[in-house]
Design a protein around this motif. Structure first.
Motif, PDB file in Angstrom:
ATOM      1  N   UNK A  55       0.827  -1.209   0.000  1.00 28.66           N
ATOM      2  CA  UNK A  55       0.000   0.000   0.000  1.00 28.66           C
ATOM      3  C   UNK A  55       0.861   1.259   0.000  1.00 28.66           C
ATOM      4  N   UNK A  56       1.858   1.288   0.872  1.00 26.84           N
ATOM      5  CA  UNK A  56       2.708   2.476   0.998  1.00 26.84           C
ATOM      6  C   UNK A  56       3.577   2.672  -0.235  1.00 26.84           C
ATOM      7  N   UNK A  57       4.137   1.587  -0.756  1.00 26.65           N
ATOM      8  CA  UNK A  57       5.012   1.690  -1.925  1.00 26.65           C
ATOM      9  C   UNK A  57       4.258   2.148  -3.164  1.00 26.65           C
ATOM     10  N   UNK A  58       3.062   1.608  -3.375  1.00 30.98           N
ATOM     11  CA  UNK A  58       2.328   1.949  -4.590  1.00 30.98           C
ATOM     12  C   UNK A  58       1.851   3.412  -4.544  1.00 30.98           C
ATOM     13  N   UNK A  59       1.530   3.897  -3.374  1.00 33.63           N
ATOM     14  CA  UNK A  59       1.157   5.313  -3.247  1.00 33.63           C
ATOM     15  C   UNK A  59       2.355   6.202  -3.565  1.00 33.63           C
ATOM     16  N   UNK A  60       3.507   5.824  -3.023  1.00 34.06           N
ATOM     17  CA  UNK A  60       4.726   6.599  -3.248  1.00 34.06           C
ATOM     18  C   UNK A  60       5.134   6.588  -4.717  1.00 34.06           C
ATOM     19  N   UNK A  61       5.139   5.414  -5.337  1.00 31.83           N
ATOM     20  CA  UNK A  61       5.629   5.292  -6.707  1.00 31.83           C
ATOM     21  C   UNK A  61       4.700   5.947  -7.727  1.00 31.83           C
ATOM     22  N   UNK A  62       3.406   5.967  -7.442  1.00 30.46           N
ATOM     23  CA  UNK A  62       2.455   6.551  -8.396  1.00 30.46           C
ATOM     24  C   UNK A  62       2.119   8.000  -8.061  1.00 30.46           C
ATOM     25  N   UNK A  63       2.770   8.546  -7.045  1.00 31.73           N
ATOM     26  CA  UNK A  63       2.477   9.915  -6.664  1.00 31.73           C
ATOM     27  C   UNK A  63       1.045  10.113  -6.187  1.00 31.73           C
ATOM     28  N   UNK A  64       0.498   9.061  -5.574  1.00 34.04           N
ATOM     29  CA  UNK A  64      -0.857   9.147  -5.054  1.00 34.04           C
ATOM     30  C   UNK A  64      -1.940   8.845  -6.067  1.00 34.04           C
ATOM     31  N   UNK A  65      -1.562   8.376  -7.258  1.00 34.81           N
ATOM     32  CA  UNK A  65      -2.586   8.029  -8.258  1.00 34.81           C
ATOM     33  C   UNK A  65      -3.235   6.678  -7.976  1.00 34.81           C
ATOM     34  N   UNK A  66      -2.564   5.833  -7.200  1.00 38.70           N
ATOM     35  CA  UNK A  66      -3.142   4.560  -6.776  1.00 38.70           C
ATOM     36  C   UNK A  66      -3.147   4.541  -5.248  1.00 38.70           C
ATOM     37  N   UNK A  67      -4.331   4.514  -4.688  1.00 42.41           N
ATOM     38  CA  UNK A  67      -4.503   4.519  -3.236  1.00 42.41           C
ATOM     39  C   UNK A  67      -5.168   3.207  -2.819  1.00 42.41           C
ATOM     40  N   UNK A  68      -4.493   2.455  -1.985  1.00 41.32           N
ATOM     41  CA  UNK A  68      -4.963   1.135  -1.571  1.00 41.32           C
ATOM     42  C   UNK A  68      -5.406   1.172  -0.111  1.00 41.32           C
ATOM     43  N   UNK A  69      -6.592   0.659   0.156  1.00 31.73           N
ATOM     44  CA  UNK A  69      -7.084   0.483   1.525  1.00 31.73           C
ATOM     45  C   UNK A  69      -7.006  -0.993   1.871  1.00 31.73           C
ATOM     46  N   UNK A  70      -6.259  -1.323   2.919  1.00 29.15           N
ATOM     47  CA  UNK A  70      -6.061  -2.713   3.324  1.00 29.15           C
ATOM     48  C   UNK A  70      -7.071  -3.105   4.400  1.00 29.15           C
ATOM     49  N   UNK A  71      -7.720  -4.244   4.197  1.00 27.84           N
ATOM     50  CA  UNK A  71      -8.672  -4.788   5.172  1.00 27.84           C
ATOM     51  C   UNK A  71      -8.153  -6.151   5.631  1.00 27.84           C
ATOM     52  N   UNK A  72      -7.476  -6.201   6.784  1.00 29.54           N
ATOM     53  CA  UNK A  72      -6.852  -7.457   7.233  1.00 29.54           C
ATOM     54  C   UNK A  72      -7.828  -8.379   7.944  1.00 29.54           C
ATOM     55  N   UNK A  73      -7.316  -9.560   8.265  1.00 29.27           N
ATOM     56  CA  UNK A  73      -8.013 -10.520   9.140  1.00 29.27           C
ATOM     57  C   UNK A  73      -9.391 -10.923   8.635  1.00 29.27           C
ATOM     58  N   UNK A  74      -9.563 -10.983   7.319  1.00 20.80           N
ATOM     59  CA  UNK A  74     -10.834 -11.428   6.760  1.00 20.80           C
ATOM     60  C   UNK A  74     -11.988 -10.467   6.973  1.00 20.80           C
ATOM     61  N   UNK A  75     -11.699  -9.177   7.155  1.00 24.50           N
ATOM     62  CA  UNK A  75     -12.768  -8.199   7.391  1.00 24.50           C
ATOM     63  C   UNK A  75     -13.719  -8.090   6.207  1.00 24.50           C
ATOM     64  N   UNK A  76     -13.175  -8.231   5.002  1.00 23.22           N
ATOM     65  CA  UNK A  76     -14.030  -8.141   3.804  1.00 23.22           C
ATOM     66  C   UNK A  76     -14.489  -9.514   3.321  1.00 23.22           C
ATOM     67  N   UNK A  77     -13.539 -10.422   3.160  1.00 24.17           N
ATOM     68  CA  UNK A  77     -13.856 -11.738   2.589  1.00 24.17           C
ATOM     69  C   UNK A  77     -12.977 -12.810   3.225  1.00 24.17           C
ATOM     70  N   UNK A  78     -13.443 -14.061   3.162  1.00 15.10           N
ATOM     71  CA  UNK A  78     -12.646 -15.207   3.560  1.00 15.10           C
ATOM     72  C   UNK A  78     -11.881 -15.721   2.346  1.00 15.10           C
ATOM     73  N   UNK A  79     -10.941 -16.657   2.611  1.00 18.83           N
ATOM     74  CA  UNK A  79     -10.100 -17.191   1.536  1.00 18.83           C
ATOM     75  C   UNK A  79     -10.919 -17.675   0.340  1.00 18.83           C
ATOM     76  N   UNK A  80     -11.944 -18.471   0.638  1.00 14.61           N
ATOM     77  CA  UNK A  80     -12.714 -19.103  -0.431  1.00 14.61           C
ATOM     78  C   UNK A  80     -13.517 -18.096  -1.250  1.00 14.61           C
ATOM     79  N   UNK A  81     -13.819 -16.922  -0.660  1.00 20.17           N
ATOM     80  CA  UNK A  81     -14.606 -15.907  -1.368  1.00 20.17           C
ATOM     81  C   UNK A  81     -13.812 -15.210  -2.472  1.00 20.17           C
ATOM     82  N   UNK A  82     -12.498 -15.090  -2.270  1.00 22.59           N
ATOM     83  CA  UNK A  82     -11.678 -14.326  -3.209  1.00 22.59           C
ATOM     84  C   UNK A  82     -11.692 -14.938  -4.607  1.00 22.59           C
ATOM     85  N   UNK A  83     -11.905 -16.242  -4.668  1.00 16.86           N
ATOM     86  CA  UNK A  83     -11.956 -16.936  -5.962  1.00 16.86           C
ATOM     87  C   UNK A  83     -13.081 -16.381  -6.833  1.00 16.86           C
ATOM     88  N   UNK A  84     -14.144 -15.893  -6.204  1.00 22.56           N
ATOM     89  CA  UNK A  84     -15.300 -15.368  -6.934  1.00 22.56           C
ATOM     90  C   UNK A  84     -15.237 -13.858  -7.121  1.00 22.56           C
TER      91      UNK A  84
END
Length: 344
Positions: A55-84
């Motif tokens: 997240x930090x590297x991509x913001x730095x390298x793109x000058x803020x054109x790519x902003x990533x929000x990280x959701x850890x610990x399965x807050x958004x999806x479980x492993x099996x959900x990502x396939x879909x």
């Protein structure tokens, strides 16, 4: 100056501005890409930390054109959900346990579910860094509308269980949590009864008796407190599970070429940074398991003898190879040939 003169000067300025912004797209307002990154591993693990590094590297390298929000610990999806959700574009990026993707291509299992396949992490990294491997995996993912950004290290794979699992007789009938289909194939070949469940569900499954043990690794043993439900901790490395950082392909293709390049650069830098973090933290997890946690919870840490490991490998490895070759021979052939070529 007359009206005509002013009009001419104004026209010249307007033309100059148009030419300048056409020649230098950055002079115009650049589009900002805001992406959600789903991480299924708990807080404090190398994969979670590497996600934030990306997240930090991509913001730095793109000058803020790519902003990533990280959701850890399965807050958004479980492993099996990502396939879909990643192929459909419902999620931008995910840290993916590829043994859950084997329903799309069985060859993916070797990336995460690689028990008994690699000699050590150095062997795995030599294999993973081969251009042939990256191209083959990326090509298979593109067929699913996904883009490979990088690998992202988890640690080593062992078993924590309610008894020692040294021999096929020990494994017979044991209900073991598996982290994907290829891992389950190995457990079944050893005589166990595999149950494929996501990382976040392990503690409940162990405490409720759904499983007798969990195939996972020291970060999860500690962070998810699996030692509260099982006391026998295998010290021998059975595998070297790697997750992949994967982006929706349509989203990746919507980015300008220069931004795509910087995203891939950020992912690679995060990957290399994460390798060291993974090794350092793996040592720390084991320090806790063999020290204070062992004393407090009465853990029994044991190591397979070379002879015991050899017997288990002779049962599990052929079954894994057979499954991959039967279901997805093209990708599997390329990946297994490179495994052999990268042995020291």
């Amino acid at each position: 100056m007359g009206i005509i003169g002013k009009l001419i000067i104004g026209l010249v300025i307007a033309v100059f501005f148009l030419v300048a912004t056409s020649a230098y797209p950055g002079a115009a307002q650049a589009k900002v890409f805001k992406l959600d990154l789903a991480c299924t591993l708990p807080l404090g693990t190398a994969i979670e930390k590497t996600s934030y590094k990306f997240r930090d590297l991509v913001k730095e390298k793109t000058g803020g054109q790519v902003l990533v929000s990280v959701y850890p610990a399965g807050q958004l999806y479980k492993d099996k959900d990502l396939v879909e959700v990643i192929p459909k574009g419902a999620l931008g990026i995910g840290t993916c346990n590829m043994d859950f993707w084997t329903g799309r291509n069985a060859g993916f299992g070797i990336i995460t579910g690689n028990t008994f396949i690699f000699d050590d992490y150095d062997h795995y990294w030599r294999w993973e860094d081969e251009k042939k491997v990256r191209a083959a995996v990326d090509g298979a993912l593109k067929k699913l509308n996904c883009k490979l950004l990088s690998g992202i290290d988890y640690g080593t794979a062992q078993v924590i269980a309610k008894k020692e699992l040294r021999t096929p007789a020990d494994w017979k009938g044991a209900k073991i949590r598996s982290y994907g289909e290829l891992c389950a194939t190995a457990v079944e070949a050893l005589g166990g009864r595999p149950t494929v469940i996501s990382s976040a569900e392990q503690y409940d499954a162990l405490m409720k008796g759904v499983v007798d043990g969990c195939m996972t690794g020291p970060p999860t043993f500690v962070v998810r407190k699996l030692y509260e439900g099982a006391k026998y901790v295998m010290r021998t490395d059975l595998g070297f599970p790697e997750f992949l950082l994967i982006m929706n392909l349509d989203l990746f293709n919507s980015m300008p070429g220069e931004i795509q390049k910087k995203v891939l650069e950020a992912a690679r830098e995060a990957e290399l940074w994460g390798r060291k973090v993974c090794l350092d933290e793996n040592n720390e997890w084991w320090r806790q398991l063999e020290g204070p946690l062992k004393e407090k919870w009465g853990l029994k840490v044991y190591t397979l003898t070379p002879a015991e490991f050899k017997v288990l490998k002779a049962l599990a490895l052929p079954a894994q190879k057979e499954r991959m070759m039967r279901l997805s021979p093209d990708l599997t052939k390329t990946l297994l040939e490179t495994v052999e070529a990268t042995h020291k």
